[in-house]
Motif scaffolding. Structure first.
Motif, PDB file in Angstrom:
ATOM      1  N   ALA A 121     137.464  13.597  35.896  1.00  0.00           N
ATOM      2  CA  ALA A 121     136.576  14.740  35.677  1.00  0.00           C
ATOM      3  C   ALA A 121     135.618  14.953  36.836  1.00  0.00           C
ATOM      4  O   ALA A 121     135.143  16.066  37.076  1.00  0.00           O
ATOM      5  CB  ALA A 121     135.790  14.547  34.378  1.00  0.00           C
ATOM      6  N   VAL A 122     135.328  13.882  37.580  1.00  0.00           N
ATOM      7  CA  VAL A 122     134.411  13.988  38.723  1.00  0.00           C
ATOM      8  C   VAL A 122     135.165  14.256  40.025  1.00  0.00           C
ATOM      9  O   VAL A 122     134.779  15.129  40.809  1.00  0.00           O
ATOM     10  CB  VAL A 122     133.568  12.703  38.849  1.00  0.00           C
ATOM     11  CG1 VAL A 122     132.686  12.763  40.102  1.00  0.00           C
ATOM     12  CG2 VAL A 122     132.700  12.502  37.607  1.00  0.00           C
ATOM     13  N   TRP A 123     136.256  13.524  40.251  1.00  0.00           N
ATOM     14  CA  TRP A 123     136.919  13.585  41.558  1.00  0.00           C
ATOM     15  C   TRP A 123     138.255  14.335  41.542  1.00  0.00           C
ATOM     16  O   TRP A 123     138.796  14.617  42.603  1.00  0.00           O
ATOM     17  CB  TRP A 123     137.173  12.166  42.064  1.00  0.00           C
ATOM     18  CG  TRP A 123     135.959  11.523  42.642  1.00  0.00           C
ATOM     19  CD1 TRP A 123     135.385  11.770  43.855  1.00  0.00           C
ATOM     20  CD2 TRP A 123     135.163  10.512  42.030  1.00  0.00           C
ATOM     21  NE1 TRP A 123     134.276  10.985  44.044  1.00  0.00           N
ATOM     22  CE2 TRP A 123     134.112  10.184  42.934  1.00  0.00           C
ATOM     23  CE3 TRP A 123     135.219   9.818  40.813  1.00  0.00           C
ATOM     24  CZ2 TRP A 123     133.158   9.232  42.653  1.00  0.00           C
ATOM     25  CZ3 TRP A 123     134.259   8.865  40.539  1.00  0.00           C
ATOM     26  CH2 TRP A 123     133.240   8.583  41.444  1.00  0.00           C
ATOM     27  N   GLY A 124     138.778  14.629  40.377  1.00  0.00           N
ATOM     28  CA  GLY A 124     140.102  15.222  40.317  1.00  0.00           C
ATOM     29  C   GLY A 124     140.147  16.647  40.828  1.00  0.00           C
ATOM     30  O   GLY A 124     139.126  17.317  40.971  1.00  0.00           O
ATOM     31  N   GLY A 125     141.373  17.110  41.112  1.00  0.00           N
ATOM     32  CA  GLY A 125     141.560  18.514  41.458  1.00  0.00           C
ATOM     33  C   GLY A 125     141.330  19.376  40.241  1.00  0.00           C
ATOM     34  O   GLY A 125     140.962  18.899  39.167  1.00  0.00           O
ATOM     35  N   ARG A 126     141.591  20.672  40.401  1.00  0.00           N
ATOM     36  CA  ARG A 126     141.242  21.630  39.368  1.00  0.00           C
ATOM     37  C   ARG A 126     141.791  21.258  37.993  1.00  0.00           C
ATOM     38  O   ARG A 126     141.062  21.129  37.021  1.00  0.00           O
ATOM     39  CB  ARG A 126     141.746  23.005  39.796  1.00  0.00           C
ATOM     40  CG  ARG A 126     140.901  24.150  39.349  1.00  0.00           C
ATOM     41  CD  ARG A 126     141.355  25.433  40.036  1.00  0.00           C
ATOM     42  NE  ARG A 126     141.307  25.309  41.470  1.00  0.00           N
ATOM     43  CZ  ARG A 126     142.220  25.790  42.294  1.00  0.00           C
ATOM     44  NH1 ARG A 126     143.262  26.428  41.840  1.00  0.00           N
ATOM     45  NH2 ARG A 126     142.086  25.638  43.592  1.00  0.00           N
ATOM     46  N   SER A 127     143.088  21.067  37.892  1.00  0.00           N
ATOM     47  CA  SER A 127     143.695  20.787  36.592  1.00  0.00           C
ATOM     48  C   SER A 127     143.397  19.374  36.123  1.00  0.00           C
ATOM     49  O   SER A 127     143.156  19.135  34.937  1.00  0.00           O
ATOM     50  CB  SER A 127     145.207  21.024  36.653  1.00  0.00           C
ATOM     51  OG  SER A 127     145.790  20.215  37.659  1.00  0.00           O
ATOM     52  N   TRP A 128     143.395  18.412  37.058  1.00  0.00           N
ATOM     53  CA  TRP A 128     143.131  17.034  36.674  1.00  0.00           C
ATOM     54  C   TRP A 128     141.704  16.844  36.165  1.00  0.00           C
ATOM     55  O   TRP A 128     141.462  16.080  35.225  1.00  0.00           O
ATOM     56  CB  TRP A 128     143.383  16.103  37.864  1.00  0.00           C
ATOM     57  CG  TRP A 128     144.827  15.766  38.048  1.00  0.00           C
ATOM     58  CD1 TRP A 128     145.679  16.278  38.976  1.00  0.00           C
ATOM     59  CD2 TRP A 128     145.598  14.845  37.265  1.00  0.00           C
ATOM     60  NE1 TRP A 128     146.928  15.748  38.838  1.00  0.00           N
ATOM     61  CE2 TRP A 128     146.918  14.861  37.794  1.00  0.00           C
ATOM     62  CE3 TRP A 128     145.313  14.030  36.181  1.00  0.00           C
ATOM     63  CZ2 TRP A 128     147.942  14.080  37.265  1.00  0.00           C
ATOM     64  CZ3 TRP A 128     146.333  13.239  35.658  1.00  0.00           C
ATOM     65  CH2 TRP A 128     147.626  13.263  36.196  1.00  0.00           C
ATOM     66  N   SER A 129     140.742  17.506  36.795  1.00  0.00           N
ATOM     67  CA  SER A 129     139.354  17.337  36.359  1.00  0.00           C
ATOM     68  C   SER A 129     139.133  17.909  34.967  1.00  0.00           C
ATOM     69  O   SER A 129     138.433  17.326  34.135  1.00  0.00           O
ATOM     70  CB  SER A 129     138.396  17.988  37.361  1.00  0.00           C
ATOM     71  OG  SER A 129     138.620  19.381  37.440  1.00  0.00           O
ATOM     72  N   ARG A 130     139.743  19.046  34.691  1.00  0.00           N
ATOM     73  CA  ARG A 130     139.615  19.634  33.355  1.00  0.00           C
ATOM     74  C   ARG A 130     140.276  18.748  32.313  1.00  0.00           C
ATOM     75  O   ARG A 130     139.736  18.532  31.222  1.00  0.00           O
ATOM     76  CB  ARG A 130     140.230  21.026  33.336  1.00  0.00           C
ATOM     77  CG  ARG A 130     139.442  22.050  34.145  1.00  0.00           C
ATOM     78  CD  ARG A 130     140.214  23.339  34.292  1.00  0.00           C
ATOM     79  NE  ARG A 130     139.493  24.312  35.109  1.00  0.00           N
ATOM     80  CZ  ARG A 130     140.038  25.405  35.610  1.00  0.00           C
ATOM     81  NH1 ARG A 130     141.314  25.668  35.392  1.00  0.00           N
ATOM     82  NH2 ARG A 130     139.316  26.233  36.342  1.00  0.00           N
ATOM     83  N   ALA A 131     141.459  18.235  32.643  1.00  0.00           N
ATOM     84  CA  ALA A 131     142.142  17.338  31.720  1.00  0.00           C
ATOM     85  C   ALA A 131     141.317  16.070  31.496  1.00  0.00           C
ATOM     86  O   ALA A 131     141.196  15.571  30.369  1.00  0.00           O
ATOM     87  CB  ALA A 131     143.528  16.990  32.262  1.00  0.00           C
ATOM     88  N   GLY A 132     140.741  15.546  32.586  1.00  0.00           N
ATOM     89  CA  GLY A 132     139.909  14.354  32.456  1.00  0.00           C
ATOM     90  C   GLY A 132     138.720  14.585  31.550  1.00  0.00           C
ATOM     91  O   GLY A 132     138.371  13.736  30.720  1.00  0.00           O
ATOM     92  N   LEU A 133     138.073  15.750  31.706  1.00  0.00           N
ATOM     93  CA  LEU A 133     136.937  16.069  30.843  1.00  0.00           C
ATOM     94  C   LEU A 133     137.354  16.119  29.381  1.00  0.00           C
ATOM     95  O   LEU A 133     136.682  15.543  28.509  1.00  0.00           O
ATOM     96  CB  LEU A 133     136.332  17.405  31.259  1.00  0.00           C
ATOM     97  CG  LEU A 133     135.208  17.918  30.353  1.00  0.00           C
ATOM     98  CD1 LEU A 133     133.972  17.052  30.491  1.00  0.00           C
ATOM     99  CD2 LEU A 133     134.872  19.378  30.661  1.00  0.00           C
ATOM    100  N   LEU A 134     138.450  16.800  29.086  1.00  0.00           N
ATOM    101  CA  LEU A 134     138.905  16.923  27.700  1.00  0.00           C
ATOM    102  C   LEU A 134     139.241  15.564  27.104  1.00  0.00           C
ATOM    103  O   LEU A 134     138.912  15.277  25.943  1.00  0.00           O
ATOM    104  CB  LEU A 134     140.112  17.860  27.625  1.00  0.00           C
ATOM    105  CG  LEU A 134     139.839  19.332  27.946  1.00  0.00           C
ATOM    106  CD1 LEU A 134     141.138  20.122  27.953  1.00  0.00           C
ATOM    107  CD2 LEU A 134     138.849  19.924  26.941  1.00  0.00           C
ATOM    108  N   VAL A 135     139.895  14.707  27.882  1.00  0.00           N
ATOM    109  CA  VAL A 135     140.235  13.368  27.390  1.00  0.00           C
ATOM    110  C   VAL A 135     138.970  12.550  27.149  1.00  0.00           C
ATOM    111  O   VAL A 135     138.846  11.841  26.139  1.00  0.00           O
ATOM    112  CB  VAL A 135     141.174  12.659  28.382  1.00  0.00           C
ATOM    113  CG1 VAL A 135     141.356  11.191  27.992  1.00  0.00           C
ATOM    114  CG2 VAL A 135     142.526  13.355  28.424  1.00  0.00           C
ATOM    115  N   LEU A 136     138.014  12.642  28.080  1.00  0.00           N
ATOM    116  CA  LEU A 136     136.760  11.910  27.914  1.00  0.00           C
ATOM    117  C   LEU A 136     136.020  12.363  26.664  1.00  0.00           C
ATOM    118  O   LEU A 136     135.542  11.528  25.871  1.00  0.00           O
ATOM    119  CB  LEU A 136     135.878  12.110  29.145  1.00  0.00           C
ATOM    120  CG  LEU A 136     134.490  11.463  29.089  1.00  0.00           C
ATOM    121  CD1 LEU A 136     134.609   9.947  29.047  1.00  0.00           C
ATOM    122  CD2 LEU A 136     133.644  11.905  30.282  1.00  0.00           C
TER     123      LEU A 136
END
Length: 482
Positions: A121-136
């Motif tokens: 959610a902090v370092w990922g690219g566009r799609s990865w950061s959004r996915a990371g936020l949702l998982v968190l």
């Protein structure tokens, strides 16, 4: 030409704009957000953490009062502090869940998923950061829900909240109720003043202003008001992350679910998650120039009594959005509060005002006073009465000296309430959750709305023009107490 409104695509380009440097005041706000998220219980020496927070508050306040943007700190160092605290918070929340009786077979996999999700959610690219936020957020929701469903909490706030809502729904003033005293003799002496408990019954009703009570009604009807508090945490975190325009902002936003106190504040019925959501909604509306800013602003001031300490921050709102917004907010607050005053004036005054003044001095408070009391062998009476004045003074100074805007409002709330609590006879994790949330909101908003900058061309980093956020168009154990 006006700066364009940032979209989700803009969020990940902002690191280039900040050039790896963070204004000192924003640095202090970010570190304060992280520090507040650690305030689970007092640690020895008891003066250590209050003094650290006081120094950080001064570091944050001085540039605001002198209107000097510099000096700057390296973003990497500030980010490292926030990331370390957030990672430790995820581990701590997992440990607290196991202490609450949640199976390690559920907790450990959640923590192992949440840690990389936060990093994405902090370092990922566009799609990865959004996915990371949702998982968190999903991981935190499950963790907090498991604690709610499995842990028993010995605290009076839950009884006040449930009893107050039930009374209100059945036509009785929530300020006229009584509850059974949940504490033993030692706890009663520590947590209640003289005459508060008679024959095992607490003689006072709902102890807060009514906005939080009304906001909790839908979740109460679903079985537990804490579901509303959990939803507020998730909403605040998601919106703060979405508002962020740089990596530091995204990392700080995650402290709202990664902080040590995050799941316990939800578990213990405390209403501060609601206040954090109202503050963020107010800031978002101010940044976008929406008139509906008056609604969350009015509800914020009608939620808890310590709003008095940051009342001068309303001057910032007026300077930024006009006195009409402040007047509308006052009308919203009056619509919420006045009916309860009229309903039972005597009990309202007893529960909302009188009870606060007879609270005992708390030696377990995370504030300067317990440590000073132990060091000096006692404190004069004025020392435990001056905290609201100090908070008002700080709030007024911030409102006077900063460039008006949403960030100035948030930092005024954060700093004024922080110094109020640091010089108060009470100060616990629920207070620090809201204070930390206010510093989170200020830190996130700061990147595109610098309250120290002299004009809007300097509002991004104090040096260069930056895009504004989405929609912006310009200006150890639960502390058993309320």
């Amino acid at each position: 030409m006006q700066p364009h409104a940032a979209t989700g695509d803009d969020v990940h380009r902002s690191a280039d704009l900040t050039r790896g440097r963070v204004p000192l005041a924003r640095t202090a706000a970010a570190v304060l957000a992280a520090t507040c998220s650690l305030q689970y219980a007092p640690i020895d020496p008891v003066l250590l953490m209050p003094l650290v927070m006081l120094v950080l508050a001064v570091v944050c306040l001085v540039p605001l009062l002198t209107r000097r943007v510099g000096p700057h700190a390296r973003q990497g160092l500030v980010l490292a502090v926030v990331v370390v605290v957030g990672g430790l918070g995820i581990v701590a929340n997992a440990g607290l869940a196991m202490v609450s009786g949640v199976s390690s077979w559920a907790v450990v996999p959640l923590a192992l998923v949440m840690l990389p999700a936060a990093a994405a959610a902090v370092w990922g690219g566009r799609s990865w950061s959004r996915a990371g936020l949702l998982v968190l957020l999903a991981g935190f929701a499950v963790l907090a829900a498991l604690r709610i469903l499995q842990a028993e909490v010995l605290i009076d706030v839950g009884a006040f909240l449930r009893g107050g809502i039930d009374a209100m729904l059945h036509g009785t003033s929530p300020y006229a109720i009584t509850i059974e005293n949940p504490y033993d003799a030692a706890g009663t002496r520590a947590f209640y003043g003289p005459g508060v408990v008679v024959d095992g019954i607490v003689q006072y009703g709902f102890p807060y202003l009514p906005a939080s009570l009304l906001l909790d009604v839908p979740a109460h009807l679903l079985g537990d008001p804490r579901w509303m508090h959990l939803a507020a945490v998730l909403l605040t975190t998601g919106l703060a992350w979405r508002m962020a325009t740089d990596r530091l902002g995204r990392a700080v936003a995650l402290l709202l679910v990664c902080g040590t106190t995050a799941s316990t504040v939800v578990l213990a019925y405390w209403v501060e998650p609601l206040l954090a959501a109202l503050l963020l909604l107010t800031v978002l509306a101010m940044r976008s120039g929406r008139t509906w800013a008056a609604v969350p602003l009015g509800l914020l001031f009608a939620s808890k009594q310590y709003a008095v300490s940051y009342a001068p921050a309303l001057v910032t709102v007026a300077r930024s959005r006009g006195w009409r917004t402040v007047a509308l907010a006052a009308a919203v607050g009056a619509v919420v509060v006045v009916p309860f005053v009229v309903w039972d004036p005597r009990e309202f005054v007893r529960s909302v005002v009188e009870l606060q003044f007879i609270q005992p001095f708390r030696d377990d408070a995370v504030s300067l006073l317990p440590g000073l009391k132990a060091l000096l062998g006692g404190l004069p009476d004025w020392a435990v009465q001056v905290s609201p004045v100090i908070g008002l003074l700080v709030s007024a100074l911030v409102a006077w000296r900063t460039r008006p805007g949403a960030t100035a409002f948030a930092i005024g709330v954060a700093l004024s309430l922080l110094v109020t609590v640091l010089t108060s006879k009470v100060g616990f994790m629920n207070y620090y959750y809201f204070i930390g949330a206010a510093f989170v909101v200020a830190t996130v908003s700061w990147a595109s709305d610098d309250p120290v900058a002299h004009d809007r061309r300097d509002a991004g980093t104090g040096q260069t023009r930056e895009p504004s956020s989405q929609g912006s168009r310009g200006d150890r154990g639960i502390s058993l107490t309320r």
